[in-house]
Design a protein around this motif. Structure first.
Motif: not given
Length: 310
Positions: A68-94
């Motif tokens: 995901w790099l806007l300046p290079r017009n690369e719009f792969g959402v997987l890095p954003l999705l894994t970042g969201t899920l990582l935060v959610t999983v750790i927050a849920a564990a707490i």
């Protein structure tokens, strides 16, 4: 007063009451219809702009791309999705175990005086602005964790996730406590009658009887964590990274960018236009679909395991 006048007054009262009832019904229907209309309008406009984005960028590229790099017009959402899920999983564990434990204490162990103090305190915790949580994570939590030798960057996933977990604890504990309090006392008394301890009653009777409400609190809290913006925007940084399975702990020490933070970055950039700007709506639609499916699953599971008492 004449007989005719009295009869007219008596017959006019039901007519006036019926008119008021019709007015109340129309007002309530208008409120309900307005909320539905606003929801449908938001979804429609979100989908419309997302479709415009997908006419410029392939949906396959968007959903399977790893960069995901806007300046290079690369719009792969997987890095954003894994970042969201990582935060959610750790927050849920707490949040989930602490929230349920707090709910069990408030429902089964706390005295009326303790409950009158602790429950409002939890509600105050829920009222703290999320940007304050983000600043607290950045300024205090990260330096504190470094004392224990954790190699944390200034912006990192672990500190942000800890604060997101703390933020959703009141939601889990409050809703779970309401579900436990709704369990009839006759079930508790029956368990005590056969010699069960308070802990056995709490874990073996009350929690199973309130499981639908508890699970609903989990889904609502996780939906809140997935959609959290300010904590992750302040404390996690603005560089998206795909999850590194070879070094899983490294994902916690360094910064990342979830979907909500990416939307803020796109909206705050002055020179983003075309597919870059429209990508914000594609991310929003993806986030909406995830939370919608979670709430749909919550309703199905709650209906499946709901207990009804007379």
């Amino acid at each position: 007063m004449s007989t005719d006048t009295t009869a007219d007054a008596i017959t006019s009262r039901p007519a006036g009451r019926e008119a008021r009832e019709r007015l109340y019904r129309y007002l309530l229907f208008t409120c309900a219809a307005t909320s539905i209309f606003i929801t449908v309008g938001i979804v429609f406009l979100l989908a419309k702009d997302a479709i415009d984005f997908f006419t410029m960028v392939s949906p396959v590229e968007f959903f399977t791309g790893t960069t995901w790099l806007l300046p290079r017009n690369e719009f792969g959402v997987l890095p954003l999705l894994t970042g969201t899920l990582l935060v959610t999983v750790i927050a849920a564990a707490i949040a989930l175990p602490i929230g349920v434990a707090a709910a069990v204490y408030l429902s089964e162990y706390a005295s009326e005086r303790a409950r009158s103090i602790l429950k409002p305190a939890l509600e105050i915790l829920a009222g703290i602005p999320t940007v304050v949580y983000g600043i607290f994570a950045l300024v205090y939590v990260t330096p504190f964790l470094r004392i224990f030798g954790l190699p944390l960057n200034t912006f990192n996933v672990l500190s942000a996730s800890l604060m997101v977990g703390i933020m959703i604890i009141p939601m889990v504990s409050s809703l779970s406590e309401d579900a436990m309090s709704a369990v009839p006392d006759s079930l508790r008394e029956a368990a005590y009658g056969i010699g069960a301890t308070k802990y056995e009653v709490s874990t073996g009777v009350v929690i199973p009887a309130a499981v639908s409400g508890i699970f609903s609190s989990f889904i609502l809290a996780l939906s809140r964590a997935i959609g959290e913006t300010m904590i992750v925007a302040v404390a996690m940084g603005s560089r998206s990274r795909l999850f590194d399975f070879a070094n899983p702990l490294q994902n916690l020490w360094q910064g990342n960018q979830p979907m909500t933070a990416a939307m803020i970055q796109i909206n705050s950039a002055d020179n983003v236009s075309g597919p870059g700007f429209k990508s914000m709506f594609a991310i929003g639609l993806t986030l909406f679909v995830i939370t919608f499916l979670m709430n749909l699953a919550s309703n199905r599971i709650a209906a499946r395991y709901r207990e009804e008492y007379n």
